[in-house]
Design a protein around this motif. Structure first.
Motif, PDB file in Angstrom:
ATOM      1  N   TRP A   1      31.517 -12.019  -8.784  1.00 50.41           N
ATOM      2  CA  TRP A   1      30.189 -12.183  -9.390  1.00 50.41           C
ATOM      3  C   TRP A   1      29.186 -11.396  -8.578  1.00 50.41           C
ATOM      4  CZ3 TRP A   1      25.696 -14.445  -7.468  1.00 50.41           C
ATOM      5  CH2 TRP A   1      24.673 -14.674  -8.402  1.00 50.41           C
ATOM      6  N   LEU A   2      28.371 -10.595  -9.274  1.00 47.82           N
ATOM      7  CA  LEU A   2      27.361  -9.758  -8.620  1.00 47.82           C
ATOM      8  C   LEU A   2      26.011 -10.448  -8.673  1.00 47.82           C
ATOM      9  CD1 LEU A   2      28.284  -6.241 -10.033  1.00 47.82           C
ATOM     10  CD2 LEU A   2      28.830  -7.175  -7.781  1.00 47.82           C
ATOM     11  N   GLY A   3      25.299 -10.393  -7.570  1.00 42.73           N
ATOM     12  CA  GLY A   3      23.950 -10.953  -7.568  1.00 42.73           C
ATOM     13  C   GLY A   3      22.950  -9.952  -8.152  1.00 42.73           C
ATOM     14  N   ARG A   4      21.686 -10.332  -8.185  1.00 48.39           N
ATOM     15  CA  ARG A   4      20.616  -9.466  -8.686  1.00 48.39           C
ATOM     16  C   ARG A   4      19.681  -9.076  -7.534  1.00 48.39           C
ATOM     17  NH1 ARG A   4      19.413  -8.995 -14.051  1.00 48.39           N
ATOM     18  NH2 ARG A   4      20.539 -10.355 -15.496  1.00 48.39           N
ATOM     19  N   ALA A   5      19.036  -7.935  -7.742  1.00 51.63           N
ATOM     20  CA  ALA A   5      17.983  -7.547  -6.791  1.00 51.63           C
ATOM     21  C   ALA A   5      16.800  -8.492  -6.988  1.00 51.63           C
ATOM     22  CB  ALA A   5      17.553  -6.114  -7.046  1.00 51.63           C
ATOM     23  N   ALA A   6      16.072  -8.706  -5.890  1.00 47.66           N
ATOM     24  CA  ALA A   6      14.923  -9.610  -5.965  1.00 47.66           C
ATOM     25  C   ALA A   6      13.851  -9.052  -6.906  1.00 47.66           C
ATOM     26  CB  ALA A   6      14.341  -9.814  -4.575  1.00 47.66           C
ATOM     27  N   GLN A   7      13.237  -9.960  -7.677  1.00 49.46           N
ATOM     28  CA  GLN A   7      12.194  -9.553  -8.627  1.00 49.46           C
ATOM     29  C   GLN A   7      10.966  -9.021  -7.874  1.00 49.46           C
ATOM     30  OE1 GLN A   7      10.640 -12.759 -11.028  1.00 49.46           O
ATOM     31  NE2 GLN A   7      10.213 -11.381 -12.730  1.00 49.46           N
ATOM     32  N   PRO A   8      10.387  -7.872  -8.293  1.00 49.15           N
ATOM     33  CA  PRO A   8       9.231  -7.277  -7.604  1.00 49.15           C
ATOM     34  C   PRO A   8       8.007  -8.182  -7.701  1.00 49.15           C
ATOM     35  CG  PRO A   8      10.309  -5.654  -9.000  1.00 49.15           C
ATOM     36  CD  PRO A   8      10.900  -6.979  -9.367  1.00 49.15           C
ATOM     37  N   ALA A   9       7.166  -8.104  -6.670  1.00 46.67           N
ATOM     38  CA  ALA A   9       5.875  -8.797  -6.636  1.00 46.67           C
ATOM     39  C   ALA A   9       4.764  -7.756  -6.470  1.00 46.67           C
ATOM     40  CB  ALA A   9       5.854  -9.803  -5.490  1.00 46.67           C
ATOM     41  N   PHE A  10       3.506  -8.180  -6.748  1.00 41.29           N
ATOM     42  CA  PHE A  10       2.391  -7.214  -6.791  1.00 41.29           C
ATOM     43  C   PHE A  10       1.242  -7.706  -5.922  1.00 41.29           C
ATOM     44  CE2 PHE A  10       4.733  -7.281 -10.743  1.00 41.29           C
ATOM     45  CZ  PHE A  10       5.021  -5.956 -10.983  1.00 41.29           C
ATOM     46  N   TYR A  11       0.510  -6.750  -5.388  1.00 44.39           N
ATOM     47  CA  TYR A  11      -0.695  -7.064  -4.640  1.00 44.39           C
ATOM     48  C   TYR A  11      -1.751  -5.999  -4.968  1.00 44.39           C
ATOM     49  CZ  TYR A  11      -3.985  -8.211  -0.987  1.00 44.39           C
ATOM     50  OH  TYR A  11      -5.118  -8.581  -0.324  1.00 44.39           O
ATOM     51  N   PRO A  12      -2.984  -6.358  -5.214  1.00 45.99           N
ATOM     52  CA  PRO A  12      -3.505  -7.720  -5.108  1.00 45.99           C
ATOM     53  C   PRO A  12      -3.004  -8.610  -6.225  1.00 45.99           C
ATOM     54  CG  PRO A  12      -5.210  -6.263  -5.943  1.00 45.99           C
ATOM     55  CD  PRO A  12      -4.052  -5.391  -5.594  1.00 45.99           C
ATOM     56  N   MET A  13      -3.060  -9.897  -5.949  1.00 44.62           N
ATOM     57  CA  MET A  13      -2.639 -10.878  -6.948  1.00 44.62           C
ATOM     58  C   MET A  13      -3.784 -11.081  -7.936  1.00 44.62           C
ATOM     59  SD  MET A  13      -0.841 -13.488  -4.230  1.00 44.62           S
ATOM     60  CE  MET A  13      -0.240 -14.580  -5.507  1.00 44.62           C
ATOM     61  N   GLY A  14      -3.604 -11.905  -8.942  1.00 42.27           N
ATOM     62  CA  GLY A  14      -4.616 -12.126  -9.983  1.00 42.27           C
ATOM     63  C   GLY A  14      -5.833 -12.827  -9.448  1.00 42.27           C
ATOM     64  N   ASN A  15      -6.579 -13.466 -10.183  1.00 41.64           N
ATOM     65  CA  ASN A  15      -7.777 -14.281  -9.966  1.00 41.64           C
ATOM     66  C   ASN A  15      -8.524 -14.059  -8.654  1.00 41.64           C
ATOM     67  OD1 ASN A  15      -6.244 -15.660  -8.081  1.00 41.64           O
ATOM     68  ND2 ASN A  15      -6.213 -17.598  -9.187  1.00 41.64           N
ATOM     69  N   THR A  16      -8.436 -12.883  -8.062  1.00 41.56           N
ATOM     70  CA  THR A  16      -9.240 -12.617  -6.871  1.00 41.56           C
ATOM     71  C   THR A  16     -10.615 -12.136  -7.289  1.00 41.56           C
ATOM     72  OG1 THR A  16      -8.315 -10.395  -6.775  1.00 41.56           O
ATOM     73  CG2 THR A  16      -7.295 -12.069  -5.396  1.00 41.56           C
ATOM     74  N   LEU A  17     -11.582 -12.374  -6.432  1.00 44.80           N
ATOM     75  CA  LEU A  17     -12.962 -11.991  -6.708  1.00 44.80           C
ATOM     76  C   LEU A  17     -13.444 -11.120  -5.561  1.00 44.80           C
ATOM     77  CD1 LEU A  17     -15.117 -12.573  -8.857  1.00 44.80           C
ATOM     78  CD2 LEU A  17     -16.014 -14.371  -7.360  1.00 44.80           C
ATOM     79  N   ARG A  18     -14.048 -10.031  -5.865  1.00 46.07           N
ATOM     80  CA  ARG A  18     -14.430  -9.075  -4.829  1.00 46.07           C
ATOM     81  C   ARG A  18     -15.942  -8.817  -4.873  1.00 46.07           C
ATOM     82  NH1 ARG A  18     -10.039  -6.250  -2.750  1.00 46.07           N
ATOM     83  NH2 ARG A  18      -8.080  -6.887  -3.693  1.00 46.07           N
ATOM     84  N   ASP A  19     -16.480  -8.460  -3.711  1.00 44.90           N
ATOM     85  CA  ASP A  19     -17.906  -8.141  -3.659  1.00 44.90           C
ATOM     86  C   ASP A  19     -18.125  -6.661  -3.971  1.00 44.90           C
ATOM     87  OD1 ASP A  19     -17.129  -6.715  -1.466  1.00 44.90           O
ATOM     88  OD2 ASP A  19     -18.098  -8.026   0.010  1.00 44.90           O
ATOM     89  N   ARG A  20     -19.407  -6.190  -3.811  1.00 47.31           N
ATOM     90  CA  ARG A  20     -19.757  -4.815  -4.159  1.00 47.31           C
ATOM     91  C   ARG A  20     -18.956  -3.801  -3.357  1.00 47.31           C
ATOM     92  NH1 ARG A  20     -24.139  -3.018  -6.818  1.00 47.31           N
ATOM     93  NH2 ARG A  20     -25.126  -5.068  -6.678  1.00 47.31           N
ATOM     94  N   GLU A  21     -18.590  -4.158  -2.094  1.00 49.83           N
ATOM     95  CA  GLU A  21     -17.819  -3.237  -1.265  1.00 49.83           C
ATOM     96  C   GLU A  21     -16.318  -3.334  -1.493  1.00 49.83           C
ATOM     97  OE1 GLU A  21     -20.326  -5.145  -0.005  1.00 49.83           O
ATOM     98  OE2 GLU A  21     -21.712  -3.430  -0.040  1.00 49.83           O
ATOM     99  N   GLY A  22     -15.862  -4.236  -2.394  1.00 49.13           N
ATOM    100  CA  GLY A  22     -14.450  -4.343  -2.712  1.00 49.13           C
ATOM    101  C   GLY A  22     -13.686  -5.348  -1.878  1.00 49.13           C
ATOM    102  N   LYS A  23     -14.389  -6.118  -1.015  1.00 47.41           N
ATOM    103  CA  LYS A  23     -13.702  -7.108  -0.196  1.00 47.41           C
ATOM    104  C   LYS A  23     -13.459  -8.388  -0.992  1.00 47.41           C
ATOM    105  CE  LYS A  23     -15.799  -5.385   4.073  1.00 47.41           C
ATOM    106  NZ  LYS A  23     -16.666  -5.732   5.225  1.00 47.41           N
ATOM    107  N   VAL A  24     -12.275  -9.023  -0.746  1.00 50.24           N
ATOM    108  CA  VAL A  24     -11.950 -10.281  -1.423  1.00 50.24           C
ATOM    109  C   VAL A  24     -12.844 -11.372  -0.857  1.00 50.24           C
ATOM    110  CG1 VAL A  24     -10.175 -12.011  -1.877  1.00 50.24           C
ATOM    111  CG2 VAL A  24      -9.584  -9.567  -1.857  1.00 50.24           C
ATOM    112  N   VAL A  25     -13.563 -12.043  -1.716  1.00 49.62           N
ATOM    113  CA  VAL A  25     -14.497 -13.083  -1.263  1.00 49.62           C
ATOM    114  C   VAL A  25     -14.129 -14.450  -1.822  1.00 49.62           C
ATOM    115  CG1 VAL A  25     -16.389 -11.460  -0.932  1.00 49.62           C
ATOM    116  CG2 VAL A  25     -16.046 -12.501  -3.177  1.00 49.62           C
ATOM    117  N   GLY A  26     -13.025 -14.559  -2.530  1.00 49.09           N
ATOM    118  CA  GLY A  26     -12.632 -15.848  -3.070  1.00 49.09           C
ATOM    119  C   GLY A  26     -11.759 -15.684  -4.288  1.00 49.09           C
TER     120      GLY A  26
END
Length: 524
Positions: A1-26
């Motif tokens: 039995w062959l296993g599977r490669a791990a499912q890819p993940a992404f960054y940045p993640m969803g529901n992030t909020l950024r300020d005018r300079e692009g920094k995550v603020v919440g």
């Protein structure tokens, strides 16, 4: 039995909020997308070591491929660096990234799906336009983004949504005005700054050249404008001349001149016929551009003057006048009474064909005839003075061409009595001319034509007695001042020394024949 490669993940993640300079603020737990300005860079990861990542950004499932290039028509890409998602238009765009991991000895991973990346476009920058008068500057602000609102500050501070809202042109009271535009669902525009500068004085444009009276122009080119003959010299000057960096620029095609347009460096000479449009503006260092100045000038060439043929001179009884013009398509107008021709007025007529000026024809002197303004009575010469001008649409009327013709009546041909013939011992010849006041001149030599006062010619004053035996020729011609000399008349008188046997006729005439009939009149 062959296993599977791990499912890819992404960054940045969803529901992030950024300020005018692009920094995550919440983050917002209820929001399933992240918001970004203009662009976002997404990284993709998998826990399977040595795995190769493939991804798409159009919503389709990635299809792994071998090598470095995807098959033609495939939207799948090989992941090598962060995935850039950009949107620079008005509004926003939602992106979803999908990825799959492929590694040796295991099955491909399940498709990883990112959260939604909402990339907002940025509102267009505010633009300013000013209208200056002697005592104020009115400033208008516009933004090309539909539905946008403009906020501004007049004290040089950065505008916020609590600043003044622009609704109509404002009168500028301070040196600096700052403005920003906002629109729902979009990033605020970059701040725009208006700086009130001293304005360069508007250029003054003038032209030098020979101005043509409106009465001498034809056609629609002028359109009520002043018309110049053949060429003009155009000048432009500004009262700000001499201040730092003040330069004048111009165009001739109706477009707005800029600092990249042709620079005015000195008088402009224009020689082509037609309407010439100039637009001038003056620029200066640390100064507002001058008002734009438009100038229009009309140049027309002159029609060639008509030529009268034949040339001026003295003519016998008649002359045929022909008028020509060197400008193709020009119409020729003329008068015969010496007045200036004016199309459509007075005695002016349009030339269409050669004109016969014949003093012998009564029709020439009737109403509408070419010589109606002249009197031929008493044998006086007719001093005809045709004057002509030519005109053509979009050209200046020609100068006047003229000729002067003295058309003379011919003196009546003189006669002699008795008629020529053979006479006994002598004959008295009496000469006369039917033209009152005419002088008769004669010569008694076949080789001498009678002229007025010429050598061998005699003025007739009293009857001439001819008593020399033989044949005597008399050549006659009559002259009168102001008239053309008459035709020549020749008579020959033969004289016999004594009467012939058959007797003498009237006035001592022995015969009516000439020399051929009486070759030897003397029988001595």
């Amino acid at each position: 039995w062959l296993g599977r490669a791990a499912q890819p993940a992404f960054y940045p993640m969803g529901n992030t909020l950024r300020d005018r300079e692009g920094k995550v603020v919440g983050s917002r737990q209820w929001q399933d997308f992240s918001v970004h300005t203009l662009n976002v860079k997404v990284s993709i990861h998998t826990l399977t070591e040595g795995a190769t990542l493939f991804y798409t950004t159009d919503g389709s499932d990635p299809a792994p491929f071998e090598g470095d290039r995807a098959p033609q028509g495939s939207s799948t890409k090989l992941y090598r660096k962060k995935v850039g998602l950009e949107f620079c238009e008005n509004g926003y765009r939602d992106f979803v990234v999908k990825s799959v991991a492929v590694a040796p000895g295991v099955m491909p991973s399940r498709v990883g799906v990112s959260s939604v990346y909402r990339v907002q476009g940025q509102v267009d920058r505010v633009t300013f336009s000013e209208v200056r008068s002697e005592d104020m500057v009115m400033l208008s602000m516009t933004c090309a983004t539909p539905g946008s609102r403009i906020f501004y500050e007049e004290n040089g501070d950065f505008p916020t949504r609590f600043s003044k809202v622009y609704t109509e042109p404002i009168r500028v009271h301070t040196r600096i005005v700052m403005a920003v535009a906002t629109a729902a669902g979009q990033t605020d525009s970059p701040a725009a700054m208006f700086e009130l500068l001293d304005q360069v004085a508007a250029p003054v444009c003038t032209a030098e050249g020979q101005i043509v009276p409106a009465s001498q122009t034809r056609g629609s080119t002028a359109g009520g404008q002043q018309v110049y003959l053949d060429e003009i010299t155009v000048y432009a000057v500004t009262a700000s001349q001499g201040r730092a960096g003040v330069k004048i620029f111009f165009t001739r095609d109706g477009t707005q001149p800029t600092a990249k347009s042709t620079r005015y460096t000195g008088p402009i000479v224009v020689r082509d016929a037609g309407t010439h449009n100039f637009t001038f503006v003056a620029h200066g260092d640390m100064m507002a551009d001058s008002e734009v100045v438009d100038a229009s000038f009309v140049i027309q060439n002159r029609v060639a003057p008509p030529v009268c043929t034949p040339a001026s001179g003295i003519y016998r009884e008649t002359v045929t006048l022909e008028l020509t013009c060197g400008t193709e398509g020009a119409a020729i107008y003329y008068t015969m009474d010496g007045s200036d021709p004016q199309p459509g007025r007075g005695a002016t007529a349009e030339y269409r064909s050669p004109i016969a000026l014949d003093r012998r024809e009564d029709a020439s002197f009737r109403r509408g005839g070419p010589l109606e303004s002249y009197d031929r009575g008493g044998g006086r010469p007719i001093q005809a003075c045709p004057r002509a001008m030519a005109c053509k649409d979009d050209m200046v009327d020609s100068l006047i061409g003229e000729a002067r013709y003295s058309i003379l009546e011919v003196v009546a041909t003189p006669s002699s009595s008795p008629p020529g013939g053979l006479f006994c011992e002598y004959v008295v010849a009496d000469m006369e001319c039917g033209t009152p006041g005419a002088e008769v001149w004669y010569s008694l030599d076949d080789s001498v034509a009678p002229t007025r006062g010429g050598e061998g010619s005699h003025r007739y004053a009293e009857p001439i007695r001819i008593d020399e035996v033989g044949w005597t020729p008399i050549r006659l011609k009559a002259f009168r001042n102001g008239m053309w000399e008459s035709e020549e008349f020749t008579v020959r008188y033969g004289v016999e020394a004594q009467a012939m046997a058959w007797g003498v006729g009237d006035n001592g005439r022995l015969g009516t024949g000439g020399e051929s009939a009486h070759p030897r009149p003397s029988r001595g």
